[in-house]
Design an enzyme around this catalytic site. Structure first.
Site, PDB file in Angstrom:
ATOM      1  N   SER A 182       0.871  -1.184   0.000  1.00 11.72           N
ATOM      2  CA  SER A 182       0.000   0.000   0.000  1.00 11.72           C
ATOM      3  C   SER A 182       0.896   1.219   0.000  1.00 11.72           C
ATOM      4  O   SER A 182       2.025   1.167   0.515  1.00 11.72           O
ATOM      5  CB  SER A 182      -0.892   0.019   1.245  1.00 11.72           C
ATOM      6  N   TYR A 193      -1.302  -0.905  10.427  1.00  9.63           N
ATOM      7  CA  TYR A 193      -1.461  -1.139   8.989  1.00  9.63           C
ATOM      8  C   TYR A 193      -0.269  -0.577   8.213  1.00  9.63           C
ATOM      9  O   TYR A 193       0.331  -1.275   7.388  1.00  9.63           O
ATOM     10  CB  TYR A 193      -2.759  -0.500   8.507  1.00  9.63           C
TER      11      TYR A 193
END
Length: 260
Positions: free
Chosen positions: A149, A166
């Site tokens: 990401s 994350y």
């Protein structure tokens, strides 16, 4: 010399896509199937998999599915066993299964940290290790695509998301990709990562509802967010012989957000 069409073809290839029942994983599974690969998708819930298989069939792609929770080591083994049984061998592995958790760093629950880390990086290691040892290394061929990401490139701007676990996990995916590429290149295995920007998904639903797609698009040079086609090309590139001399790389697919 092969033509471009031949280089991008996946006819006769086999693929396992984790987190393949919806969103980005389903988009990439569709792309591989459209190019001729035989595909197995996995996710935790059989109902989601059944829905995904019906969607793929509507698009002319025949696939099979295995329900597995990759936070459980035993189910990693079960998944790889089942995929190998259905496919014979695994040429392409897309590690897409993942989770997020929003909380201030000072109050982030340790169990939530562990959940994110276990699924986003530990399971990628375990699935890659199993597929590598059982199929790719013996056959001296493989294509591994890890889904990172752009959150793995940086922190979050003040006043926005609080997703320390994350972001940390996705940064780990990027360096895992580089390191595994260095080790497994000798076996003819390429290992690359895709770093999506903002795409509509179950994980991003809350942000999309809060801010709206137009507001989110303002931060991208292309003035748009990702759609249901934007990962198909890079998935096929990394999975096919068109990308056979590319390894250890992370490609951002984010409308230019990470470039400015």
């Amino acid at each position: 010399m092969r033509t471009t069409q031949e280089l991008f073809s996946l006819a006769g290839k086999t693929a396992l896509v984790t987190g393949g029942s919806r969103g980005l994983g389903l988009q990439m599974a569709l792309a591989l199937g459209e190019q001729g690969a035989k595909v197995v998708i996995s996710s935790r819930k059989q109902a989601d998999l059944d829905e995904a298989l019906a969607f793929l069939a509507e698009q002319g792609v025949t696939a099979t599915a295995v329900a597995a929770d990759l936070q459980d080591d035993a189910q990693v083994t079960t998944l790889v066993d089942a995929a190998m049984s259905q496919l014979g061998h695994i040429d392409i592995l897309i590690n897409n299964a993942g989770a997020s958790w929003g909380a201030p760093a000072e109050d982030h629950p340790i169990e939530a940290w562990d959940k994110v880390m276990n699924l986003n990086i530990r399971s990628i290691f375990l699935v890659s290790q199993a597929v590598g040892k059982r199929s790719m290394i013996p056959r001296k061929y493989g294509r591994i695509i890890n889904i990172a990401s752009i959150a793995g490139f940086s922190g979050n701007p003040p006043g926005t998301m609080k997703t320390i676990a994350y972001n940390t996990s996705k940064a780990a995916v990027i360096n895992f990709t580089r390191t595994l590429a260095g080790e497994w290149g000798a076996y003819g295995i390429t290992v690359n990562a895709v770093a999506p920007g903002f795409f509509p998904s179950k994980m991003t639903k809350g942000i999309l509802e809060k801010l709206g797609s137009d507001e989110l698009a303002k931060g991208a040079p292309l003035q748009r967010i990702g759609d249901n086609e934007d990962l198909k090309g890079v998935a096929v590139l990394f999975a096919s012989d068109a990308g056979k001399h590319i390894t250890g790389q992370t490609l951002a697919v984010d409308g230019g957000v990470s470039a400015v």
